[in-house]
Design a protein around this motif. Structure first.
Motif, short mmCIF file in Angstrom:
data_model
loop_
_atom_site.label_atom_id
_atom_site.label_comp_id
_atom_site.label_asym_id
_atom_site.label_seq_id
_atom_site.Cartn_x
_atom_site.Cartn_y
_atom_site.Cartn_z
N ARG A 1 45.83 61.64 44.48
CA ARG A 1 45.24 62.99 44.44
C ARG A 1 45.01 63.60 45.82
O ARG A 1 44.36 64.63 45.91
N LEU A 36 50.00 67.91 31.49
CA LEU A 36 49.41 67.86 32.83
C LEU A 36 47.96 68.36 32.86
O LEU A 36 47.08 67.71 33.40
N GLU A 37 47.74 69.52 32.24
CA GLU A 37 46.41 70.11 32.34
C GLU A 37 45.37 69.35 31.53
O GLU A 37 44.20 69.35 31.86
N PHE A 40 45.64 65.28 33.91
CA PHE A 40 45.31 65.15 35.33
C PHE A 40 44.06 65.93 35.70
O PHE A 40 43.33 65.56 36.60
N ARG A 41 43.85 67.06 35.01
CA ARG A 41 42.69 67.86 35.36
C ARG A 41 41.40 67.21 34.84
O ARG A 41 40.34 67.35 35.41
N VAL A 42 41.52 66.55 33.70
CA VAL A 42 40.33 66.08 33.01
C VAL A 42 40.04 64.61 33.31
O VAL A 42 38.89 64.21 33.45
N TRP A 43 41.08 63.82 33.44
CA TRP A 43 40.86 62.38 33.62
C TRP A 43 40.37 62.05 35.02
O TRP A 43 40.82 62.66 35.99
N PRO A 44 39.51 61.06 35.12
CA PRO A 44 39.17 60.58 36.46
C PRO A 44 40.40 59.92 37.10
O PRO A 44 41.28 59.42 36.39
N ALA A 45 40.43 59.92 38.41
CA ALA A 45 41.58 59.35 39.12
C ALA A 45 41.82 57.90 38.72
O ALA A 45 42.95 57.44 38.63
N ARG A 46 40.73 57.17 38.49
CA ARG A 46 40.88 55.73 38.17
C ARG A 46 41.63 55.54 36.85
O ARG A 46 42.31 54.55 36.67
N GLU A 52 43.88 57.78 35.65
CA GLU A 52 45.27 58.16 35.95
C GLU A 52 45.96 57.00 36.66
O GLU A 52 47.13 56.70 36.43
N ARG A 68 42.09 57.50 26.38
CA ARG A 68 41.24 58.68 26.53
C ARG A 68 41.73 59.86 25.68
O ARG A 68 40.97 60.75 25.32
N TRP A 74 44.52 74.26 40.61
CA TRP A 74 43.77 74.91 39.53
C TRP A 74 42.76 75.85 40.19
O TRP A 74 42.05 75.43 41.11
N TYR A 118 39.39 68.76 43.14
CA TYR A 118 38.78 67.61 42.52
C TYR A 118 37.45 67.36 43.22
O TYR A 118 37.30 67.65 44.41
N TYR A 146 34.88 64.30 44.24
CA TYR A 146 35.00 62.86 44.42
C TYR A 146 33.75 62.13 43.96
O TYR A 146 32.64 62.64 44.07
N MET A 147 33.99 60.94 43.43
CA MET A 147 32.89 60.13 42.90
C MET A 147 32.92 58.79 43.64
O MET A 147 34.00 58.28 43.93
N ASN A 191 36.90 57.80 43.57
CA ASN A 191 37.35 58.21 42.26
C ASN A 191 37.21 59.73 42.26
O ASN A 191 36.45 60.27 43.08
N SER A 192 37.90 60.41 41.42
CA SER A 192 37.78 61.86 41.42
C SER A 192 38.06 62.41 40.03
O SER A 192 38.67 61.74 39.20
N ALA A 193 37.62 63.61 39.81
CA ALA A 193 37.90 64.30 38.55
C ALA A 193 37.63 65.77 38.76
O ALA A 193 37.03 66.17 39.77
N GLY A 194 38.07 66.56 37.81
CA GLY A 194 37.75 67.98 37.86
C GLY A 194 36.25 68.15 37.71
O GLY A 194 35.58 67.30 37.11
N HIS A 233 34.36 67.48 34.41
CA HIS A 233 34.43 66.16 33.78
C HIS A 233 33.03 65.56 33.58
O HIS A 233 32.15 65.68 34.43
#
Lengths: 508, 308
Positions: free
Chosen positions: A211, A358-359, A362-368, A370, A429, B107, B256, B258-259, B277-280, B283
């Motif tokens: 990200r 994608l929306e 990637f927008r909603v899920w935490p990076a971990r 993904e 998820r 976004w 994003y 960050y967490m 970690n990160s999210a919109g 979230h």
């Protein structure tokens, strides 16, 4: 003494012995290092293994350790593929010997010193030898590319059912050659970045950067490197098993040029990631070609399996049901191509699905999360390649009858349960809210462990059988020593020009 | 068809009953979540590769995550003052928007109202009855979860605090050491709440508890379960494990948020001080909470109440 010499000859001079050595090494490494992560940590197995073997696992060095481990396993897999290629693509005997000897010393050196550096304390002597090993493998790759050079009249296609040019040049050989050249260039992308280590470049895991909008050229280079190397390993195994199935006819003539175009476009696309945002477009475009070529191979191989079996049974006009049963008769030959189809559900399909959604993802899920999906899909692809190699090896080892069926179906079902469960785990998820995920997590983890566990047990069984065989002076190993090369149809043959050249060399 | 529907209904009831929560018992940790720690100005080692970074000002940071009790109190006050509102089973509030950089796939987050807390989410540990929020029984001193970045920031803004930046967060976690974890280079299973820690608290009270009360790992013994002290050099609790924590930065081009810190769902390597970690910003998760930072000498009493 003679026995030791013969065994040495078997393991280091015969293609079959070299492949067995590679598979054994990967199995041992997987068995030991697989105990350092996942549920093994929770169960306390990791601590036991670490203490038993005296490993030195500094938390801060985890990324570097994993990179060393990936490289070690990748080098052995690549070497196994090279052993197969040098046996199935016609080349001069000394070329085969030079390539195999160099790459063998290379992967053994890489493995010993890579793992030593990564897991048993930082001794830079080890790191140096780890690099020496990889350099030898690269050098063996150069030798391989030279040996595969397709525009030479020494080896030409005689059986016109194999893809060839007007002049009789072997297009399958060209596909191998293009793959080898692409792999050498792609290795450079990793090597160049590696040379900047501690000198402007810091260790990282690609999945940790997904990200970051701004990546350095060196980071992009590494990300491209790891993707293309795995892709090319997949291209190589596709070409190899195609030869195993004696891929020929119209489909072969379409598939081979398609594979060449696909390999070139994907490789070019991945290399361009360092400089352009357009890389993915090239990669998608090239993937279509490669996957289409693989699809043609699947169609051919399944047709061949049906035809061979119904002919064997003397069925002149088999019904649909008889054809269906015939397809599943030999799981060892059905399996590799089924795995290529199954890959679409667990690797390509997931990738496409995520791109479409994608929306929502990637927008909603935490990076971990993904990250789990991304690392999951390339681990699955690697493991699928491993199962294909394993099934081919079972055929090479001449295992027949009920044991062949048991092994084949165990690998197919075990791995597909594991890969399917891993895919569900990574996508959970989408269909289960977090609050209710615990049972999904527990069951999919159990399914993964079960699926992969039975395959490891099975591989262990095969290796114990091969180990026991070594004590028999007239065992399978001695027969394989006497007939060291893979038994299959080759696309091209030595021409008079080639014979003359060899004769001339001998005179010199 | 009717039989099928009945079977499905009974199955659903059965499955739901499996997840029915057992009543939680309040566990007193002795750690006061109203306490702040001072982090003095100066250099520290940032990230895995330990780059020296300077934060040239003092700041204070909460020694624990914001608790359910604190957040429930805030929601009640904020509803009364009209800074947030409830619609479609969700708490909403205004965000002035993020600068838009027109980056590839960026976004846009324009000014508008954004979700703060999903009230009907079963992971939320707050009850909403009679127009008032209160923590679910036993969860008063657990970290507030299922709160979006907008919701976390709104809490901080409401009291004149802020969410810590990533750098502030990491300095508070690591101090001026080069430690991997807030207290050293290894983590013990009774020192933090993470996936391999066999969280005995969870086993004591049920299967979907997941979080531990803030400051649980403080060297105290609970019903015979001896914890180790899991604190940072500045005396902060739960900076590794339990729940991830939102940080305040808006990262240009991606937006994003960050967490940091890892959670009860994380393996130990995610509890190190640097993994991100990160999210919109919209979230929410059962494993995600926050704590606040502020400039020092802002010593007015925290209005949240920790008593159960």
């Amino acid at each position: 003494m003679k026995k030791i010499k013969d065994l040495f000859h078997f393991f280091f001079q015969s293609t079959k012995g070299l492949i067995l050595l590679g598979i054994t090494s990967i199995s041992v490494i997987t068995a030991i290092w697989g105990m350092l992560s996942g549920p093994m940590v929770e169960w306390g197995v990791r601590d036991f293994v670490v203490n038993l073997l005296g490993m030195d696992l500094q938390s801060v060095e985890r990324s570097g350790r994993i990179i060393m481990l990936y490289h070690v396993i990748a080098m052995i897999v690549t070497s196994i593929e090279v052993y197969m290629i040098t046996s199935i693509v016609p080349m001069r005997r000394h070329q085969r010997a030079n390539i195999n000897n160099t790459i063998t010393v290379g992967w053994i050196t890489t493995t010993i010193f890579g793992l030593a550096f990564g897991y048993f304390g930082h001794n830079y002597f080890y790191h140096g030898l780890f690099l020496v090993g990889q350099s030898l493998i690269f050098f063996a790759g150069l030798l391989l590319a030279a040996a595969l050079y397709p525009w030479r009249k020494h080896f030409l296609v005689e059986n016109k059912e194999y893809a060839h040019t007007k002049n009789g040049y072997d297009i399958e050989r060209m596909a191998f050659f293009v793959m080898a050249i692409s792999m050498l260039i792609s290795a450079g992308f990793g090597a160049v970045t590696g040379s900047f280590w501690s000198n402007g470049h810091e260790t990282f895991l690609a999945e940790d950067l997904i990200r970051n909008p701004d990546k350095t050229a060196l980071q992009k280079s590494v990300i491209g490197h790891l993707h293309i190397m795995l892709t090319l390993i997949a291209v190589a195994i596709t070409l190899i098993v195609g030869r195993w199935m004696d891929f020929k006819g119209k489909l072969h003539k379409v598939a081979m040029p398609t594979m060449i175009v696909g390999t070139l476009v994907i490789s070019g696309g991945v290399w361009s990631v360092v400089w352009t945002h357009m890389a993915h477009t090239f990669i998608y475009f090239g993937s279509v070609f490669v996957m289409f070529a693989a699809l043609l191979l699947v169609i051919y191989s399944w047709g061949k399996l049906i035809k061979d079996r119904t002919t064997e049974l003397g069925l002149e006009n088999p019904t649909f049901g008889q054809k269906f049963i015939a397809l599943f008769h030999d799981p060892i030959k059905f399996g590799p191509f089924w795995q290529m189809v199954f890959m679409n559900f667990t690797v390509s399909g997931v990738g496409i699905f995520m791109a479409v959604k994608l929306e929502q993802i990637f927008r909603v899920w935490p990076a971990r999360e993904e990250r789990i999906t991304l690392t999951g899909h390339w681990h699955i692809l690697s493991a699928i390649i491993a199962t294909i190699i394993l099934m081919y090896y079972i055929d090479i080892a001449g295992i027949k009858g009920k044991m062949r069926k048991w092994l084949g179906w165990t690998i197919i079902i075990g791995s597909d349960i594991a890969f399917g469960a891993a895919t569900i785990f990574s996508m959970k998820r989408l269909f289960v809210s977090e609050y209710y995920q615990t049972p999904v997590v527990n069951w999919t983890m159990l399914a993964m462990d079960f699926g992969l566990g039975i395959i490891l047990v099975l591989v262990g069984g095969i290796l114990i059988w091969r180990l026991k065989d070594l004590f028999d002076s007239d065992g399978l190993w001695s027969k394989e020593s006497a007939s060291p090369e893979l038994d299959l149809e080759r696309t091209s043959v030595l021409t008079q020009v080639g014979r003359d050249a060899i004769k001339k060399e001998m005179e010199i | 068809m009717r039989t099928l529907q009945t079977t499905l209904f009974i199955s659903l009831l059965f499955i739901t009953s499996l997840f029915a929560e057992k009543p939680m018992k309040f566990v007193e940790t002795g750690i006061n979540p109203k306490t702040w720690a001072l982090v003095p100005a100066g250099e520290f080692y940032f990230g895995q590769h330990q780059h020296v970074v300077d934060i040239d000002y003092d700041y204070e940071i909460m020694i624990t995550d914001v608790t359910n009790r604190q957040y429930a109190n805030y929601l009640n006050e904020a509803l009364e003052k009209g800074t947030v509102y409830i619609e479609r089973d969700t708490v909403w509030g205004h965000h002035p928007g993020d600068p838009f950089d027109a980056y590839l796939h960026e976004w846009e987050i324009p000014a508008g109202n954004y979700p703060h807390v999903p009230i009907s989410n079963p992971g939320l540990r707050l009850d909403y009855e009679g127009g008032m929020f209160s923590p679910k029984t036993g969860y008063g001193n657990h970290p507030m979860v299922e709160v979006s970045w907008f919701g976390a920031k709104a809490y901080a803004d409401f009291y004149g605090y802020r969410l810590p930046t990533e750098k502030e967060w990491e300095k508070a976690a690591r101090g001026t050491t080069t430690n991997d974890y807030p207290w050293g280079n290894t983590v013990q299973r009774n020192q933090a709440n993470f996936v391999s820690s066999h969280n005995l608290f969870e086993k004591m009270f049920g299967d979907v508890v997941k979080t531990t009360p803030v400051g649980f790992y403080n060297g105290k013994s609970y019903n015979g379960y001896q914890t180790m002290e899991g604190i940072t050099p500045y005396g902060l609790y739960d900076m590794a494990g339990n729940v991830y924590q939102w940080t305040g930065d808006d990262h240009p081009k991606v937006h994003y948020r960050y967490m940091r810190g890892g959670s009860y769902q994380s393996y130990e390597y995610s509890l190190r001080v640097w993994p991100r970690n990160s999210a919109g910003p919209e979230h929410t998760s059962m494993s995600l909470g926050f704590r606040c930072a502020r400039t020092p000498l802002q010593m007015e009493a925290d209005p949240s109440d920790t008593s159960e």
